[in-house]
Write a protein that holds these residues in place. Sequence first.
Motif, short mmCIF file in Angstrom:
data_model
loop_
_atom_site.label_atom_id
_atom_site.label_comp_id
_atom_site.label_asym_id
_atom_site.label_seq_id
_atom_site.Cartn_x
_atom_site.Cartn_y
_atom_site.Cartn_z
N ASP A 88 -3.62 -3.62 5.38
CA ASP A 88 -3.43 -2.26 5.86
C ASP A 88 -4.74 -1.50 5.71
N ALA A 89 -4.81 -0.34 6.35
CA ALA A 89 -5.94 0.58 6.23
C ALA A 89 -5.39 1.95 5.91
N TYR A 90 -5.99 2.62 4.90
CA TYR A 90 -5.53 3.95 4.54
C TYR A 90 -6.72 4.80 4.14
N PRO A 91 -6.87 6.00 4.65
CA PRO A 91 -6.04 6.60 5.71
C PRO A 91 -6.44 6.07 7.08
N ASN A 92 -5.55 6.18 8.00
CA ASN A 92 -5.80 5.81 9.40
C ASN A 92 -4.87 6.63 10.27
N PRO A 93 -5.38 7.56 11.06
CA PRO A 93 -6.77 7.85 11.37
C PRO A 93 -7.52 8.40 10.15
N TYR A 94 -8.85 8.30 10.21
CA TYR A 94 -9.70 8.74 9.11
C TYR A 94 -10.85 9.57 9.67
N GLN A 95 -11.50 10.35 8.77
CA GLN A 95 -12.64 11.16 9.21
C GLN A 95 -13.96 10.46 8.95
N GLU A 96 -14.29 10.23 7.69
CA GLU A 96 -15.57 9.60 7.38
C GLU A 96 -15.41 8.15 6.94
N SER A 97 -14.39 7.90 6.13
CA SER A 97 -14.21 6.54 5.63
C SER A 97 -12.74 6.24 5.40
N THR A 98 -12.44 4.96 5.28
CA THR A 98 -11.09 4.51 5.03
C THR A 98 -11.16 3.29 4.12
N TRP A 99 -10.03 2.91 3.57
CA TRP A 99 -9.95 1.72 2.72
C TRP A 99 -9.24 0.61 3.48
N LEU A 100 -9.80 -0.58 3.45
CA LEU A 100 -9.14 -1.78 3.97
C LEU A 100 -8.55 -2.50 2.77
N ILE A 101 -7.23 -2.65 2.78
CA ILE A 101 -6.51 -3.18 1.62
C ILE A 101 -5.75 -4.43 2.04
N TYR A 102 -5.92 -5.51 1.30
CA TYR A 102 -5.16 -6.71 1.61
C TYR A 102 -4.80 -7.46 0.34
N ASN A 103 -3.70 -8.22 0.44
CA ASN A 103 -3.19 -9.01 -0.67
C ASN A 103 -3.16 -10.47 -0.25
N GLY B 24 0.85 -1.19 0.00
CA GLY B 24 0.00 0.00 0.00
C GLY B 24 0.88 1.23 0.00
N SER B 25 0.41 2.27 -0.64
CA SER B 25 1.23 3.47 -0.65
C SER B 25 0.36 4.69 -0.89
N ASN B 26 0.91 5.82 -0.54
CA ASN B 26 0.33 7.09 -0.91
C ASN B 26 1.49 7.98 -1.33
N SER B 27 1.28 9.26 -1.49
CA SER B 27 2.35 10.11 -2.00
C SER B 27 3.51 10.27 -1.03
N ASP B 28 3.29 10.01 0.29
CA ASP B 28 4.33 10.22 1.29
C ASP B 28 5.02 8.95 1.76
N THR B 29 4.31 7.85 1.79
CA THR B 29 4.89 6.63 2.37
C THR B 29 4.56 5.41 1.54
#
Length: 131
Positions: A49-64, A22-27
């Motif tokens: 993983d979960a991104y973003p975490n902490p989150y405001q309204e929603s987050t993504w649960l990502i697994y392989n 999992g990745s975003n622009s920073d990590t």
Amino acid sequence: ETTQTIPVTTSGSYWVKLKSCGSNSDTTVVTFQLVNAPNAGLANDVCFDAYPNPYQESTWLIYNLPVSQQVLLEVYDVLGRKLETLVDQYQSPGSYKIAFNSSLKNYNTGVVFVKLQAGDRIIMKRLIQVE
């Protein structure tokens, strides 16, 4: 997903497997495992993983999943009570991304735990909802 095997020569012959899950622009989230032979014990290597975490309204649960296996994805409160089951099925190898919005569920907590059970592997993640 990029997988590269690199020999390590410290205290014997070992191999390291790095897996970006999992990745975003920073990590970039990376997991690794030391094993005593190439490809030994990596058949059940699952990344979650979960991104973003902490989150405001929603987050993504990502697994392989590296192999086909039974998958159970459940949400628990801080007292260990199961709030809901998100996934309970046999799944093929690959990457999965599930939207999670606890504000739609009227959970009375800012913290929940998500448990991923894939085959014999269990991974827990703490999710924090902020206002």
